[in-house]
Scaffold this active site. Sequence first.
Site, short mmCIF file in Angstrom:
data_model
loop_
_atom_site.label_atom_id
_atom_site.label_comp_id
_atom_site.label_asym_id
_atom_site.label_seq_id
_atom_site.Cartn_x
_atom_site.Cartn_y
_atom_site.Cartn_z
N LYS A 11 0.62 -1.19 -0.13
CA LYS A 11 -0.08 -0.12 -0.05
C LYS A 11 0.82 1.28 0.10
CE LYS A 11 -3.87 -2.19 2.09
NZ LYS A 11 -5.18 -2.08 3.00
N TYR A 51 -12.57 -1.90 -3.96
CA TYR A 51 -12.87 -2.29 -2.81
C TYR A 51 -14.54 -2.06 -2.47
CZ TYR A 51 -8.43 -2.40 -0.54
OH TYR A 51 -7.08 -2.61 0.00
N PHE A 59 -15.46 3.47 7.32
CA PHE A 59 -14.01 3.58 6.62
C PHE A 59 -13.89 3.61 5.15
CE2 PHE A 59 -14.39 -0.99 7.20
CZ PHE A 59 -13.78 -1.59 6.16
N ARG A 87 -1.82 -14.38 4.12
CA ARG A 87 -2.25 -13.85 5.13
C ARG A 87 -1.69 -14.20 6.33
NH1 ARG A 87 -7.06 -11.61 3.83
NH2 ARG A 87 -7.87 -11.82 5.85
N THR A 93 -5.12 -7.75 10.32
CA THR A 93 -5.71 -6.37 9.77
C THR A 93 -5.69 -5.36 10.65
OG1 THR A 93 -7.34 -7.14 8.02
CG2 THR A 93 -7.35 -4.93 8.36
N ARG A 104 2.44 -6.69 8.81
CA ARG A 104 1.85 -5.73 9.69
C ARG A 104 2.20 -5.16 10.87
NH1 ARG A 104 -3.87 -7.53 7.21
NH2 ARG A 104 -4.09 -6.27 5.48
N ASN A 114 -2.04 0.10 6.88
CA ASN A 114 -1.71 -1.26 7.30
C ASN A 114 -0.75 -2.06 6.16
OD1 ASN A 114 -3.52 -1.93 5.59
ND2 ASN A 114 -4.81 -3.24 6.89
N HIS A 117 -2.18 -5.65 1.56
CA HIS A 117 -3.44 -6.32 1.19
C HIS A 117 -3.35 -7.62 0.70
CE1 HIS A 117 -7.67 -7.20 -0.01
NE2 HIS A 117 -6.95 -7.50 -1.11
N GLU A 128 -9.57 -10.76 -7.79
CA GLU A 128 -8.44 -9.54 -7.68
C GLU A 128 -7.37 -9.96 -8.54
OE1 GLU A 128 -7.64 -9.58 -3.36
OE2 GLU A 128 -9.57 -8.96 -2.86
P1 CMP Z 1 -7.55 -4.53 3.47
O1 CMP Z 1 -6.89 -5.96 3.71
O2 CMP Z 1 -6.82 -3.83 2.34
O3 CMP Z 1 -8.98 -4.45 3.29
C1 CMP Z 1 -9.73 -3.22 3.44
C2 CMP Z 1 -9.18 -2.37 4.26
O4 CMP Z 1 -9.88 -1.38 5.10
C3 CMP Z 1 -8.28 -2.90 5.29
O5 CMP Z 1 -7.21 -3.75 4.76
C4 CMP Z 1 -7.84 -1.78 5.92
O6 CMP Z 1 -6.66 -1.25 5.75
C5 CMP Z 1 -9.01 -0.77 5.90
N1 CMP Z 1 -9.80 -0.53 7.10
C6 CMP Z 1 -9.72 0.66 7.81
N2 CMP Z 1 -10.36 0.64 8.68
C7 CMP Z 1 -11.11 -0.56 8.81
C8 CMP Z 1 -11.99 -1.39 9.73
N3 CMP Z 1 -12.48 -0.72 10.85
N4 CMP Z 1 -12.28 -2.71 9.29
C9 CMP Z 1 -11.63 -3.22 8.27
N5 CMP Z 1 -10.80 -2.71 7.55
C10 CMP Z 1 -10.65 -1.30 7.69
#
Ligand code: CMP
Length: 147
Positions: A11, A51, A59, A87, A93, A104, A114, A117, A128
Amino acid sequence: MAMERTLSIIKPDAVHANLIGKIQAQIEEVGLSIVAMKMTRLSRQQAGDFYAVHKGKPFYESLIDFMTSGPVVVQVLEGDDAIKTYRKVMGATMFGQAEPGTIRANFATSDAHNAAHGSDSEENALIEINFFFPEKQIYHRSESIAE
Ligand code: CMP
């Protein structure tokens, strides 16, 4: 274990912090191969489409702002059980919940920033990967290399 592919995005926070190589090293250390890769800057349209499942969540708008704020590195990873393996090395996450030593835990600075992805299922991995790469841009490791 089944040979799988998954989609990984390094990211904008991690690209900006010069962490591309360190993240890729962690990926390769767990036995995954990078079989497609590009640095690109997502448009709002692309980030919104990618997304789409999060549309309407609190968010969502800040996620799109963040994901379009700088370049990302998009890559296809291949290996045994690639979706789970990636993962696991990526870590949870939510900030502070990632296992020590994971990407992470090492590099995230908040829930939003974070660092990486990863696809969460076989079905989403396929969607994807197809979103970013036509099959002909993916390296087939079974091809022999020149002597
Ligand atoms: P990612 O795996 O890219 O998938 C969705 C993204 O939303 C997640 O990583 C986070 O970077 C972002 N995000 C921000 N806030 C939240 C939240 N409260 N819950 C889940 N994802 C979040």
